[in-house]
Motif scaffolding. Structure first.
Motif, PDB file in Angstrom:
ATOM      1  N   VAL A 148       0.871  -1.172   0.000  1.00  0.00           N
ATOM      2  CA  VAL A 148       0.000   0.000   0.000  1.00  0.00           C
ATOM      3  C   VAL A 148       0.910   1.223   0.000  1.00  0.00           C
ATOM      4  O   VAL A 148       1.728   1.394   0.899  1.00  0.00           O
ATOM      5  CB  VAL A 148      -0.939   0.021   1.231  1.00  0.00           C
ATOM      6  N   VAL A 149       0.791   2.033  -1.037  1.00  0.00           N
ATOM      7  CA  VAL A 149       1.681   3.181  -1.216  1.00  0.00           C
ATOM      8  C   VAL A 149       0.888   4.458  -1.019  1.00  0.00           C
ATOM      9  O   VAL A 149      -0.029   4.756  -1.774  1.00  0.00           O
ATOM     10  CB  VAL A 149       2.314   3.173  -2.624  1.00  0.00           C
ATOM     11  N   GLY A 150       1.231   5.221   0.014  1.00  0.00           N
ATOM     12  CA  GLY A 150       0.583   6.504   0.255  1.00  0.00           C
ATOM     13  C   GLY A 150      -0.688   6.386   1.078  1.00  0.00           C
ATOM     14  O   GLY A 150      -1.124   5.300   1.454  1.00  0.00           O
ATOM     15  N   ASP A 151      -1.289   7.526   1.359  1.00  0.00           N
ATOM     16  CA  ASP A 151      -2.515   7.587   2.152  1.00  0.00           C
ATOM     17  C   ASP A 151      -3.729   7.567   1.228  1.00  0.00           C
ATOM     18  O   ASP A 151      -3.884   8.431   0.368  1.00  0.00           O
ATOM     19  CB  ASP A 151      -2.536   8.865   3.000  1.00  0.00           C
ATOM     20  N   LEU A 152      -4.587   6.600   1.414  1.00  0.00           N
ATOM     21  CA  LEU A 152      -5.747   6.444   0.554  1.00  0.00           C
ATOM     22  C   LEU A 152      -6.869   7.354   1.042  1.00  0.00           C
ATOM     23  O   LEU A 152      -7.395   7.170   2.127  1.00  0.00           O
ATOM     24  CB  LEU A 152      -6.202   4.981   0.563  1.00  0.00           C
ATOM     25  N   ALA A 153      -7.215   8.331   0.225  1.00  0.00           N
ATOM     26  CA  ALA A 153      -8.177   9.334   0.659  1.00  0.00           C
ATOM     27  C   ALA A 153      -9.353   9.504  -0.291  1.00  0.00           C
ATOM     28  O   ALA A 153     -10.256  10.287  -0.030  1.00  0.00           O
ATOM     29  CB  ALA A 153      -7.474  10.687   0.826  1.00  0.00           C
ATOM     30  N   GLY A 154      -9.337   8.791  -1.413  1.00  0.00           N
ATOM     31  CA  GLY A 154     -10.458   8.871  -2.333  1.00  0.00           C
ATOM     32  C   GLY A 154     -10.466  10.092  -3.223  1.00  0.00           C
ATOM     33  O   GLY A 154     -11.431  10.335  -3.944  1.00  0.00           O
TER      34      GLY A 154
END
Length: 357
Positions: free
Chosen positions: A201-207
């Motif tokens: 999982v790469v980075g912050d998932l924010a939509g």
């Protein structure tokens, strides 16, 4: 959300659901997992196909065989074999030439090696095996060559006046390499890099949604159009199944439009070139992003990446007339969509609604 790496192993696995994203965590030892990643060993060279390959004749293919054998004799991986062919195409079109170019009038042979004592005698430089061996020894002196984009690694070994000179020869080199047995080595990740395992999982998932290539111009829309001159027709003859962007002034960085799981990485396909396909984490869309620069893809199949994560560099691989990004949108979560087998949808209203077009 803090980025979490998925480490494969035989330990107990827990599932943690964050919004719409399921992240797999376990207690394997990261160092142990990383050690399992090894560059594929050099492959044995097969016979050259009758009639040559990719415009190269029997003599040129024989020289490519010598290059691959030289790398294998030194115990180098497939990445080196492919790099060697790419370099020699860029220097001599895979011929042992008895003259030099304007930058080096004393350059000779497959690799245009100079008469400065660093590359051996005249006879050495004119011998395909010896000159290739000396090239690979120089490549090994380039710190971290295995992790560099191939053109960068070549440039540091050859010191060409144009650092990007060798880029355009990657596709031809890959065809030659495959024809001589390279495909059997699971070799042709054109990056030549021993990658991290997929399922990160790469980075912050924010939509959120972002532009696919900052500063790029929308160069061609979705819908009916004739195939551009110089490209193969076929399924592209009367309809453009995607939307195109070009970055003015030089290749742009292609990023994930939104949070997505990477389901397909393409390496120099005849139609799509180098590229990636991802599914949005809500499963509503599958997005293909194609024609990237060979060796530039930064993600692996199975990775889940946040919007804005760099995927690769704009290129001109595949069935194209020039550098650009071609994107295709498909409804639903498809593992490997292909036009026209799977119907595309027009990206324009979606990208406008998201404020990125």
């Amino acid at each position: 959300m803090t980025a979490r790496k998925v480490i494969t192993g035989a330990s107990i696995v827990a599932l943690l659901t964050v919004g719409l994203v399921t992240v797999v965590l376990d207690d394997s030892d990261p160092a142990q997992a990383a050690s399992s990643c090894a560059a594929p060993a050099g492959v044995a060279v097969g016979p050259a196909p009758a009639g040559g390959v990719a415009g190269f004749d029997a003599e040129q293919m024989k020289n490519a065989q010598a290059i691959m054998n030289a790398a294998k004799s030194l115990g180098l991986p497939v990445a080196a074999q492919l790099i060697g062919i790419q370099t020699a195409i860029g220097e001599s079109t895979l011929r042992v030439v008895d003259y030099g170019d304007g930058a080096g009038p004393d350059s000779r042979g497959l690799f245009q090696q100079r008469a400065n004592g660093a590359w051996g005698s005249y006879a050495d430089r004119m011998d395909p095996t010896i000159s290739a061996t000396n090239f690979f020894k120089a490549l090994q002196r380039v710190e971290g060559w295995e992790t560099l984009e191939p053109t960068v690694a070549i440039h540091r070994a050859q010191r060409n006046a144009d650092p990007n000179h060798y880029t355009k020869f990657r596709a031809q080199a890959t065809e030659v390499f495959k024809a001589l047995g390279g495909e059997s080595g699971a070799a042709v990740d054109p990056s030549g890099v021993c990658p991290a395992e997929g399922n990160q999982v790469v980075g912050d998932l924010a939509g959120k949604w972002v532009k696919p290539m900052e500063g790029a111009i929308n160069s061609s829309g979705y819908g009916p159009r004739p195939a551009p001159p110089g490209t193969a027709g076929g399924v592209l003859a009367n309809f453009h199944y995607g939307i195109d962007f070009v970055h003015p002034g030089g290749p742009g960085t292609i990023v994930a439009l939104t949070d997505m799981k990477i389901v397909k990485v393409r390496n120099l396909d005849g139609l799509f070139g180098t590229g990636v396909t991802g599914q949005t984490v809500d499963g509503k869309l599958t997005i293909g992003m194609y024609h990237m620069e060979a060796g530039s893809v930064k993600v692996k199949e199975g990775d889940t990446v946040a919007a804005g994560t760099a995927l690769g560099t704009e290129g001109a691989t595949g069935n194209v007339t020039g550098r650009h990004l071609h994107m295709e949108f498909f409804a639903g979560a498809l593992p490997n969509p292909m036009v026209p087998i799977d119907p595309t949808i027009d990206p324009t209203p979606i990208m406008k609604e998201k404020g990125i077009l």
